[in-house]
Scaffold this motif. Structure first.
Motif, PDB file in Angstrom:
ATOM      1  N   HIS A 193       0.843  -1.211   0.000  1.00 13.55           N
ATOM      2  CA  HIS A 193       0.000   0.000   0.000  1.00 13.55           C
ATOM      3  C   HIS A 193       0.875   1.257   0.000  1.00 13.55           C
ATOM      4  N   THR A 252      -4.537  -3.221  -8.740  1.00  9.72           N
ATOM      5  CA  THR A 252      -4.255  -1.790  -8.630  1.00  9.72           C
ATOM      6  C   THR A 252      -3.000  -1.405  -9.417  1.00  9.72           C
ATOM      7  N   SER A 270      -1.126   1.214  -8.820  1.00  7.55           N
ATOM      8  CA  SER A 270      -0.054   1.703  -7.942  1.00  7.55           C
ATOM      9  C   SER A 270       0.809   0.556  -7.448  1.00  7.55           C
ATOM     10  N   GLY A 330      -7.842  -2.331 -11.983  1.00  7.37           N
ATOM     11  CA  GLY A 330      -7.565  -1.033 -11.377  1.00  7.37           C
ATOM     12  C   GLY A 330      -8.294  -0.776 -10.079  1.00  7.37           C
ATOM     13  N   SER A 331      -9.457  -1.414  -9.907  1.00 12.39           N
ATOM     14  CA  SER A 331     -10.280  -1.230  -8.707  1.00 12.39           C
ATOM     15  C   SER A 331     -10.565   0.239  -8.486  1.00 12.39           C
ATOM     16  N   ARG A 332     -10.113   0.765  -7.349  1.00 14.58           N
ATOM     17  CA  ARG A 332     -10.446   2.134  -6.939  1.00 14.58           C
ATOM     18  C   ARG A 332      -9.602   3.190  -7.644  1.00 14.58           C
ATOM     19  N   GLU A 333      -8.675   2.773  -8.532  1.00  9.66           N
ATOM     20  CA  GLU A 333      -7.692   3.706  -9.098  1.00  9.66           C
ATOM     21  C   GLU A 333      -7.915   3.954 -10.586  1.00  9.66           C
TER      22      GLU A 333
END
Length: 471
Positions: free
Chosen positions: A190, A363, A365, A391-394
């Motif tokens: 993270h 993700t 990132s 990507g989910s939330r990104e």
């Protein structure tokens, strides 16, 4: 946070009710007598399970879904422009992020056992739950994966014990009220949020300080010991694989591909003979941590032995989907390089002719920041197949693509827009059906195919098994 916010509430609406952190909360609150509704974007097995509880679920997230709710809960993955979330915040009804509600739930119990660590939380939480449940202790549980013995990932019991998975993502575990905390390990993850490993260690230290009674820590993990160094006024219990720990495994014997036996020691005295039916050294360590937490909570050596012997793994933790035409199909939640490494190393020691790793990066990132670590860990397998990045939330502000990871791995396949197996062209159109077809044509008798990732790549494992069994 107002811990009395649930008082007088009757109808709670969950935005993203199918999420791994929402489903167990729904199980607990449903058992406590609240009327629940929920929404999600995709049909899943979890939504089927939610509906089977009698909870209405809307597919698709729209403003009208929140009608008549007097408390609304959402996951951290819900984007700010989500119409259902926007309507919730404009409604005047109290709105909680999932971790805030979980924090309130942990405050209800005199012994909230909160299991933290970068890896192994779900397995260890499940093992603790299995031991205590086997001993007929009427526990409550919040687990990130489905555990057969409790019929899901959440349970509301009458005792004062709650077993709770505590996730460090965006510091959510700092909203919990742990009485006993387990720290399994601390690794760089993270990093889009924490930026540095030192910041992650600092966050775990805050979590440890917040613990009211007992810390159960991995004495052989340097980052964990750094996090708890100098903390006083806690009962400190250590676990690991050496006799410098309070609880440790001795005389470890591999019996078969998935079964291991060892002697569980407590302060250099034999506590129990353990037979473990999940593979890998990491699961030996997880089981010692679980035994320590369960023993500290009152479990007897007899039921530590029985619970761990009966533990067959949480769903999506080296879960064997089936075997057909000599090909074994498994699925695992591993989505961080360290998790992938231990899972694939365990698989490589199980005697298969070839180990196929089908990985879904999760993700942009994480994929970008840990790309070399991902390449190294995936290279443990004989053959690697990659999906598109989930990507989910990104949004892809990192300009990272599957091709960038594939280029760093030998024997790695992904698919171009023409659905041909390639190693050169940018991957934008890969789909699960194409991967399924490729695996079914190229895997052979004696191979293991294991899907890896915390997204929906498990569907590939099930699709492969279905296609292989289709006469």
């Amino acid at each position: 946070m107002n811990n009395n916010i649930l008082e007088g509430k009757k109808h709670i609406h969950f935005i993203g009710i199918g999420g791994s952190g929402m489903y167990p909360l729904a199980q607990i609150l449903h058992a406590k007598g609240y009327y629940l509704t929920g929404s999600d974007n995709n049909e899943t097995e979890t939504l089927d399970a939610v509906r089977a509880m009698g909870i209405p679920v809307f597919v698709g997230q729209r403003a009208e879904n929140i009608e008549d709710a007097d408390l609304i809960v959402h996951t951290a993955a819900i984007m700010a422009d989500n119409p259902e979330l926007i309507a919730s915040k404009e409604s005047g009804v109290p709105v909680l992020e999932r971790s805030e509600l979980l924090g309130i739930v942990t405050s209800w119990y005199e012994n909230a056992i909160c299991v933290s660590g970068t890896h192994g939380k779900t397995t260890t939480s499940s093992m603790i739950t299995q031991i205590l449940y086997t001993e007929n202790i009427d526990i409550s549980a919040f687990i990130g994966g489905k555990l057969p013995c409790i019929g899901g990932s959440g349970r509301a019991g009458s005792s004062d014990i709650l077993v709770c998975e505590a996730c460090e993502f965006v510091d959510t575990f700092l909203k919990l009220y742990p009485d006993t905390s387990v720290i399994l390990n601390i690794d760089a993850d993270h990093l889009d949020y924490f930026k540095t490993l030192d910041n992650i260690i600092c966050s775990f230290r805050k979590f440890a300080v917040k613990t009211s009674k007992t810390l159960i820590v991995n004495a052989e993990d340097a980052n964990t010991m750094k996090a708890v160094e100098g903390i006083e006024n806690k009962n400190m219990i250590t676990f690991g694989l050496s006799e410098k720990c309070d609880y440790y495994a001795e005389n470890i014997r591999k019996v078969s591909g998935t079964q291991t036996c060892y002697t569980l020691m407590y302060k250099k005295e034999k506590l129990a003979d353990i037979t473990l039916n999940v593979p890998g050294e990491h699961n030996i360590i997880n089981s010692v941590a679980a035994a320590a937490a369960a023993h500290n909570a009152g479990a007897s050596p007899e039921f530590i032995t029985k619970g761990l012997m009966e533990f067959g793994g949480a769903k999506r933790r080296f879960e064997i989907i089936g075997k057909e035409k000599g090909i074994t199909i498994a699925d695992d939640y591993a989505h961080h390089p360290a998790e992938i490494s231990v899972t694939l190393n365990a698989a490589m020691q199980m005697g298969y002719k070839n180990v196929w790793a089908v990985f879904q990066p999760f993700t942009f990132s994480r994929t970008s920041m840990l790309i070399d670590d991902f390449a190294s860990s995936l290279s443990v397998a004989d053959k690697v197949v990659l999906t598109n990045i989930m990507g989910s939330r990104e949004k892809n502000t990192y300009n990272i693509f599957t091709k960038d990871l594939a280029d760093k791995i030998d024997n790695c396949i992904y698919f171009d827009k023409d659905k041909k197996a390639v190693q050169t062209n940018e991957c934008k159109q890969a789909d699960f059906d194409t991967i399924t077809d490729y695996i079914c044509k190229n895997a052979s008798d004696g191979d293991l195919v294991i899907t890896l990732g915390c997204g929906d790549v498990y569907k590939v494992a099930k699709s492969i098994y279905k296609k292989l069994t289709d006469k």
